[in-house]
Design a protein around this motif. Structure first.
Motif, short mmCIF file in Angstrom:
data_model
loop_
_atom_site.label_atom_id
_atom_site.label_comp_id
_atom_site.label_asym_id
_atom_site.label_seq_id
_atom_site.Cartn_x
_atom_site.Cartn_y
_atom_site.Cartn_z
N GLY A 102 25.69 -33.71 -20.93
CA GLY A 102 25.09 -34.81 -20.49
C GLY A 102 25.90 -35.96 -21.32
N ASP A 103 26.63 -36.85 -20.56
CA ASP A 103 27.21 -38.01 -21.14
C ASP A 103 26.58 -38.99 -21.53
OD1 ASP A 103 29.24 -40.10 -21.61
OD2 ASP A 103 30.45 -39.51 -20.15
N ALA A 104 26.56 -39.20 -22.95
CA ALA A 104 25.61 -40.28 -23.56
C ALA A 104 25.92 -41.65 -23.10
CB ALA A 104 25.83 -40.16 -24.95
N GLU A 105 27.01 -42.08 -22.67
CA GLU A 105 27.32 -43.41 -22.14
C GLU A 105 27.11 -43.55 -20.86
OE1 GLU A 105 31.51 -44.42 -23.02
OE2 GLU A 105 31.54 -43.62 -25.19
N SER A 106 27.31 -42.61 -19.89
CA SER A 106 27.05 -43.16 -18.79
C SER A 106 25.86 -42.35 -17.95
CB SER A 106 28.32 -42.55 -17.68
OG SER A 106 28.63 -41.05 -17.83
N ASP A 107 25.23 -41.58 -18.51
CA ASP A 107 24.19 -40.71 -18.14
C ASP A 107 24.37 -39.88 -16.84
OD1 ASP A 107 22.12 -41.86 -20.00
OD2 ASP A 107 21.88 -43.31 -18.33
N ARG A 108 25.77 -39.50 -16.92
CA ARG A 108 26.11 -38.58 -15.96
C ARG A 108 26.40 -37.19 -16.62
NH1 ARG A 108 32.01 -37.49 -14.04
NH2 ARG A 108 32.61 -37.92 -16.16
N GLN A 109 26.21 -36.25 -15.69
CA GLN A 109 26.44 -34.87 -16.00
C GLN A 109 27.81 -34.24 -15.61
OE1 GLN A 109 22.99 -32.80 -14.95
NE2 GLN A 109 21.73 -33.68 -16.38
N LYS A 155 33.70 -39.70 -27.39
CA LYS A 155 32.64 -39.35 -26.46
C LYS A 155 31.66 -38.83 -27.01
CE LYS A 155 33.28 -39.36 -22.07
NZ LYS A 155 33.14 -40.37 -21.10
N TYR A 157 28.58 -36.00 -25.99
CA TYR A 157 27.93 -35.22 -25.11
C TYR A 157 26.84 -34.38 -25.46
CZ TYR A 157 32.54 -35.34 -22.33
OH TYR A 157 33.49 -35.95 -21.56
N GLU A 158 25.80 -34.29 -24.97
CA GLU A 158 24.48 -33.55 -25.30
C GLU A 158 24.66 -32.34 -24.61
OE1 GLU A 158 19.63 -33.31 -25.27
OE2 GLU A 158 20.73 -35.14 -24.57
N LEU A 160 23.20 -29.70 -22.42
CA LEU A 160 22.01 -29.59 -21.86
C LEU A 160 21.72 -28.15 -21.34
CD1 LEU A 160 22.61 -32.57 -19.34
CD2 LEU A 160 21.13 -32.48 -21.26
#
Length: 165
Positions: A102-109, A155, A157-158, A160
């Protein structure tokens, strides 16, 4: 008596698919490409004076390229350490696993499979184990947030999901 220094050869991690692809390329180069290059070289040499023979120079460069690539492939295959996804644990990020981030900045995966350098193909979600993203992810677990320094900056990232796809 001089002792020759031994150089430890570094293993090259790669997936089974990557190993097979390199083997196929090596076989094609040895059996088909090199034979064609030698035939072209002989045909160009038959035209006479080699000093002004552009066809000969091109054919020789092609043969030399193929010979060098064959040596490179032989070396890589000899040093290959094949890692199969079915043998992986998925409690942490390892070579060969697939990671959903999960991209913390854009809520994109984004989804990446960590592969050997020769197998990397970013548009297809395959990143080299030597890339900054893969290096930052290796060893981390689901739920952890990882900071990665990329050319555009930092960047976060979490992690997931980790799978052995």
């Amino acid at each position: 008596m001089l002792l020759k220094k031994e150089r430890k050869l570094e293993n090259l991690p790669m997936t089974k698919e990557g190993f097979t692809k390199l083997q196929e390329e090596l076989e094609r180069m040895k059996r088909v490409d090199r034979a064609q290059a030698i035939q072209a070289l002989n045909e160009a040499a038959a035209h006479g004076d080699l000093t002004d023979n552009a066809d000969y120079r091109v054919a020789k460069e092609r043969r030399d390229y193929i010979d060098n690539r064959i040596k490179e492939l032989d070396d890589k295959l000899a040093r290959a350490r094949v890692i199969e996804a079915k043998d992986l644990t998925t409690d942490r990020v390892l070579f060969g696993c697939t990671v959903l981030l999960g991209d913390a900045e854009s809520d994109r995966q984004v989804k990446y499979k960590i592969v050997g350098a020769d197998e990397a193909n970013i548009p297809n979600g395959r990143i080299s184990v030597n890339s900054p993203v893969a290096k930052a992810l290796i060893g981390h677990r689901i739920g952890e947030v990882v900071q990665v320094v990329v050319p555009s900056g930092k960047k976060e990232y979490e992690i997931l999901k980790i799978s052995a796809e």
